[in-house]
Design an enzyme around this catalytic site. Structure first.
Site, short mmCIF file in Angstrom:
data_model
loop_
_atom_site.label_atom_id
_atom_site.label_comp_id
_atom_site.label_asym_id
_atom_site.label_seq_id
_atom_site.Cartn_x
_atom_site.Cartn_y
_atom_site.Cartn_z
N CYS A 148 61.86 44.16 30.84
CA CYS A 148 61.32 44.88 29.98
C CYS A 148 60.07 44.71 30.00
O CYS A 148 59.39 44.71 30.58
CB CYS A 148 62.38 44.07 28.97
N THR A 149 59.64 44.06 28.59
CA THR A 149 57.67 43.76 28.27
C THR A 149 57.65 43.12 28.93
O THR A 149 56.71 42.30 28.98
CB THR A 149 57.89 44.29 26.97
#
Lengths: 258, 258
Positions: free
Chosen positions: B134-135
């Site tokens: 993810c981020t």
């Protein structure tokens, strides 16, 4: 630490009015009743069984209750404890969703616990949806909630469901009237989108899927006994034999009572 | 509550010697060094980003450290706090795996925190594998760990990676030498099997897949911007615009320094 505080994070930031147009947002709206979701938490629970559906229920801004037998933290497979928000005494009387995660040892302990079985029965008989992931369906079965219903469970114990009157369907997510049961652990994601669509509509469920980037591409093809082959499956069945035998005994005992 | 205690549950019960034949188990074996896994935990983290890989690392009986800036519990999207097992001060100097989960606000806060960036750099330069879901890759980027590497991130911020010298690849799990980055949230499962195979072999990774019944069958096909279509993706981009703009500013600032 309050769940509502965290709605400021992904949940609310992503979805609170996120999919409402400006014009819609400016019109006075009747306050929609949030679906009430009761998620059972028990010791020896598989945290991932809970986390997948919990993430979706949170994004969908449902009213989530993590219900333990007491409010004492419960243990999980990965060592992170989970603190219930409610005990059996404080849990809502009527739930839109009753959800049970798995974890074989924890499930078997719960099946043998009269207070837990009674709680499941009382809430399950009145809930709009009665649901589970992984071995959680064995607890639903022990409470008589799957008698005459199609259902599934983790592949290594799903054959036990008929001992409690259920009709086993070897599918990833099995729906029969208001019962929705799913396979092992990661089936919780497919379940989450299925129940999400029922609670909030198909578009809302798709938005959850996009936010979670759920476009799975497993690097191997060993996620079911059929695909992994008999050697690998048999080894797991053999090594987990004692725990599965305990589950079978609990299922037979429960089945005799319902 | 000690992680080791919980190895008695699914982890150890399922895999401690589970896949060793009786004959192998009877032979004296050199004590294998457990791979040392450092999982960064930060406030506003997406719990599911952590839980998928954590479950696999636990089943594989690696030596897991949940590393926070301090040992204070961190908040997560779903309201369940996570207590680090280590602070930056007590974390192992050399990690087999450095792993970073996402959560956009938390990632951006971490990118701006000099102590966090310095810790990432010190451990990332020496780790056998430098990884994210993810981020989380934005934090790797801010620490200069993706400069000249192919990498990915959650679809809604992955375009920011080149600001920090990375080559964006729009794939679910991107491997480049010892860097392994994955897409949004649920890509953590595909990542977990990928890294599991590197640490413990492909057969061990497949057993994890079978135990977790990871044979995904999403009920909808909206898990990527390409499949969900521009209307749904644009709406998310628009409504998350402020947070994405903050991430872009942080990425530009970090990129200027590396």
């Amino acid at each position: 630490m309050d769940r509502r505080e965290f709605n400021a994070a992904l949940g609310a930031a992503a979805l609170s009015g996120l999919f409402t147009t400006a014009a819609q947002a400016q019109q006075p709206q009747p306050a929609a009743r949030k679906p009430v979701v009761g998620m059972i938490v028990h010791s020896d629970m598989i945290l991932l069984d809970l986390t997948g559906p919990l993430t979706a229920f949170n994004i969908l801004q449902t009213d989530i209750h993590l219900i333990g037998k007491s409010k004492q933290p419960v243990t999980t497979d990965v060592g992170l404890p989970v603190t219930p928000t409610d005990s059996f005494e404080t849990a809502p009387e009527v739930l839109d969703v009753l959800f049970v995660p798995g974890g074989l040892k924890g499930t078997v302990d719960a099946m043998k616990d009269a207070a837990t079985v009674a709680f499941m029965k009382s809430r399950g008989e009145r809930a709009r949806f009665v649901t589970s992931v992984c071995t959680g369906s064995l607890l639903l079965g022990a409470a008589g909630l799957l008698k005459g219903y199609n259902a599934t469970s983790h592949w290594y114990v799903r054959d036990l469901l008929p001992l409690m009157g259920a009709n086993l369907k070897k599918e990833r997510v099995v729906e029969d009237r208001n019962r929705i049961t799913a396979g092992g652990v990661t089936a919780g994601l497919d379940f989450a989108l299925t129940i999400g669509a029922k609670l909030a509509g198909e578009d809302a469920a798709k938005r959850v899927q996009l936010l979670l980037e759920y476009d799975p591409k497993p690097p191997f093809d060993a996620g079911s006994p059929e695909h992994a082959g008999p050697a690998m499956s048999d080894l797991i069945l053999q090594r987990r034999g004692a725990a599965i035998a305990e589950a079978a005994a609990a299922a037979k005992e429960a089945g005799a009572k319902i």
